[in-house]
Design a protein around this motif. Structure first.
Motif, PDB file in Angstrom:
ATOM      1  N   VAL A  82       0.989  -1.110   0.223  1.00 15.16           N
ATOM      2  CA  VAL A  82       0.248   0.067   0.074  1.00 15.16           C
ATOM      3  C   VAL A  82       1.234   1.229   0.062  1.00 15.16           C
ATOM      4  O   VAL A  82       1.376   1.269   0.434  1.00 15.16           O
ATOM      5  N   ASN A  83       0.194   2.724  -0.607  1.00 13.56           N
ATOM      6  CA  ASN A  83       0.871   3.668  -0.182  1.00 13.56           C
ATOM      7  C   ASN A  83       1.161   4.143   1.110  1.00 13.56           C
ATOM      8  O   ASN A  83      -0.460   4.262   1.566  1.00 13.56           O
ATOM      9  N   PHE A  84       1.576   5.122   1.279  1.00 10.26           N
ATOM     10  CA  PHE A  84       1.316   5.725   2.775  1.00 10.26           C
ATOM     11  C   PHE A  84       1.864   7.309   2.567  1.00 10.26           C
ATOM     12  O   PHE A  84       2.599   7.574   2.635  1.00 10.26           O
ATOM     13  N   GLU A  85       1.344   7.592   3.859  1.00 12.57           N
ATOM     14  CA  GLU A  85       1.319   8.964   4.053  1.00 12.57           C
ATOM     15  C   GLU A  85       1.482   9.396   5.721  1.00 12.57           C
ATOM     16  O   GLU A  85       0.510   9.436   5.926  1.00 12.57           O
ATOM     17  N   ARG A  86       2.158   9.808   5.541  1.00 13.18           N
ATOM     18  CA  ARG A  86       2.169  10.783   7.493  1.00 13.18           C
ATOM     19  C   ARG A  86       0.665  11.831   7.502  1.00 13.18           C
ATOM     20  O   ARG A  86       1.332  12.289   6.446  1.00 13.18           O
ATOM     21  N   ALA A  87       0.435  12.459   8.100  1.00 11.79           N
ATOM     22  CA  ALA A  87      -0.341  13.901   8.283  1.00 11.79           C
ATOM     23  C   ALA A  87       0.312  14.169   8.274  1.00 11.79           C
ATOM     24  O   ALA A  87       1.636  14.423   9.063  1.00 11.79           O
ATOM     25  N   ALA A  88      -0.098  15.554   7.472  1.00  9.47           N
ATOM     26  CA  ALA A  88       1.234  16.884   7.165  1.00  9.47           C
ATOM     27  C   ALA A  88       1.869  17.820   8.336  1.00  9.47           C
ATOM     28  O   ALA A  88      -0.053  17.878   9.507  1.00  9.47           O
ATOM     29  N   ARG A  89       2.449  18.265   8.691  1.00  9.10           N
ATOM     30  CA  ARG A  89       2.531  19.471  10.266  1.00  9.10           C
ATOM     31  C   ARG A  89       2.608  20.298   9.509  1.00  9.10           C
ATOM     32  O   ARG A  89       3.056  20.880   7.888  1.00  9.10           O
ATOM     33  N   ILE A  90       2.409  21.636  10.198  1.00  7.50           N
ATOM     34  CA  ILE A  90       2.472  23.222   9.781  1.00  7.50           C
ATOM     35  C   ILE A  90       4.168  23.067   9.704  1.00  7.50           C
ATOM     36  O   ILE A  90       4.637  22.974   9.595  1.00  7.50           O
ATOM     37  N   GLY A  91       4.304  23.911   8.337  1.00  6.79           N
ATOM     38  CA  GLY A  91       5.773  24.364   8.009  1.00  6.79           C
ATOM     39  C   GLY A  91       6.245  23.164   6.665  1.00  6.79           C
ATOM     40  O   GLY A  91       7.172  23.116   6.350  1.00  6.79           O
ATOM     41  N   ASP A  92       5.345  21.802   6.887  1.00 13.56           N
ATOM     42  CA  ASP A  92       5.175  20.849   5.469  1.00 13.56           C
ATOM     43  C   ASP A  92       5.452  21.440   4.266  1.00 13.56           C
ATOM     44  O   ASP A  92       3.804  22.197   3.945  1.00 13.56           O
ATOM     45  N   ALA A 167       8.293   5.292  -6.545  1.00 10.57           N
ATOM     46  CA  ALA A 167       7.760   5.723  -4.295  1.00 10.57           C
ATOM     47  C   ALA A 167       6.760   5.061  -4.651  1.00 10.57           C
ATOM     48  O   ALA A 167       6.254   5.359  -3.261  1.00 10.57           O
ATOM     49  N   THR A 168       5.953   4.716  -5.689  1.00 10.48           N
ATOM     50  CA  THR A 168       4.101   4.156  -4.728  1.00 10.48           C
ATOM     51  C   THR A 168       4.553   2.531  -5.653  1.00 10.48           C
ATOM     52  O   THR A 168       5.100   1.992  -6.374  1.00 10.48           O
ATOM     53  N   THR A 169       3.053   2.049  -4.944  1.00 14.86           N
ATOM     54  CA  THR A 169       3.001   0.876  -6.011  1.00 14.86           C
ATOM     55  C   THR A 169       2.617   0.641  -7.180  1.00 14.86           C
ATOM     56  O   THR A 169       1.782  -0.107  -6.891  1.00 14.86           O
TER      57      THR A 169
END
Length: 207
Positions: A82-92, A167-169
């Motif tokens: 699976v593709n994954f991404e952690r939640a964005a943070r302020i300043g990303d 970088a992805t599926t």
């Protein structure tokens, strides 16, 4: 919120079924789980899920039956990636476009074209969602922010460069496979607003 820039590929190692939900156990690259806490949000194939437990670099996510029904997560099996991404943070940096992690629908891969040095994927989306699909517009497919290429009725394509395939599926997808779709929120707002104003209807014929 998420940026649509997939951070890597993870592998489903176990699915624990229980009344009303399934727990997905997913093996992440060790460097990608640093600082993860219980309650953190992670997009799995574009679907926002909450971390409920952690064992080393294995994260646990509970998916309700409605989530399994509305997304492709219900079709996952141990060994799937699976593709994954952690939640964005302020300043990303927002390298893609802002995503909510709430899946609107699914689409089916209907063709895969492999010219030299890139891949073109053709998708078929349910007709009721095709109003939000425009050439050069944004769309999120399995959590990846992509630019739409051509549109033909309720079919559209995207062109993928080697880095995206790595970088992805998407590098291993097959014809007939279903993917999660999140349409661009700004496009959806504009189209729905115009529809409420009557601009989606053909002009009436004047006698």
């Amino acid at each position: 919120m998420f940026t649509g820039i997939v951070q890597g590929i993870a592998k489903v190692t176990e699915i624990i079924a229980a009344p009303g939900l399934s727990t997905l156990v997913i093996d992440f690259p060790a460097s990608r789980v640093e600082g993860v806490t219980i309650g953190a949000s992670v997009a799995i194939n574009g679907t926002c899920l909450t971390v409920t437990h952690q064992e080393d670099h294995h994260l646990y996510f509970d998916a309700m039956q409605e989530t399994l029904r509305l997304t492709t997560l219900g079709g996952l099996s141990p060994g799937d990636t699976v593709n994954f991404e952690r939640a964005a943070r302020i300043g990303d940096e927002i390298g893609g476009h802002l995503l909510s992690g709430h899946i609107h629908t699914s689409a089916r891969i209907v063709d895969i074209v492999r010219p030299e040095n890139n891949v073109t994927l053709w998708f078929e989306i349910p007709a009721e969602w095709s109003n939000y699909v425009f050439p050069k517009g944004y769309i999120a497919i399995n959590g990846a922010s992509l630019t739409i290429g051509e549109v033909q009725g309720n079919r559209f394509n995207v062109h993928l460069i080697p880095e995206t395939l790595r970088a992805t599926t998407f590098g291993t997808v097959e014809k007939g496979q279903n993917v999660n779709i999140e349409v661009d929120s700004q496009t959806q707002t504009i189209v729905d607003t115009l529809a409420r104003l009557g601009y989606d209807r053909p002009p009436s014929i004047q006698n």
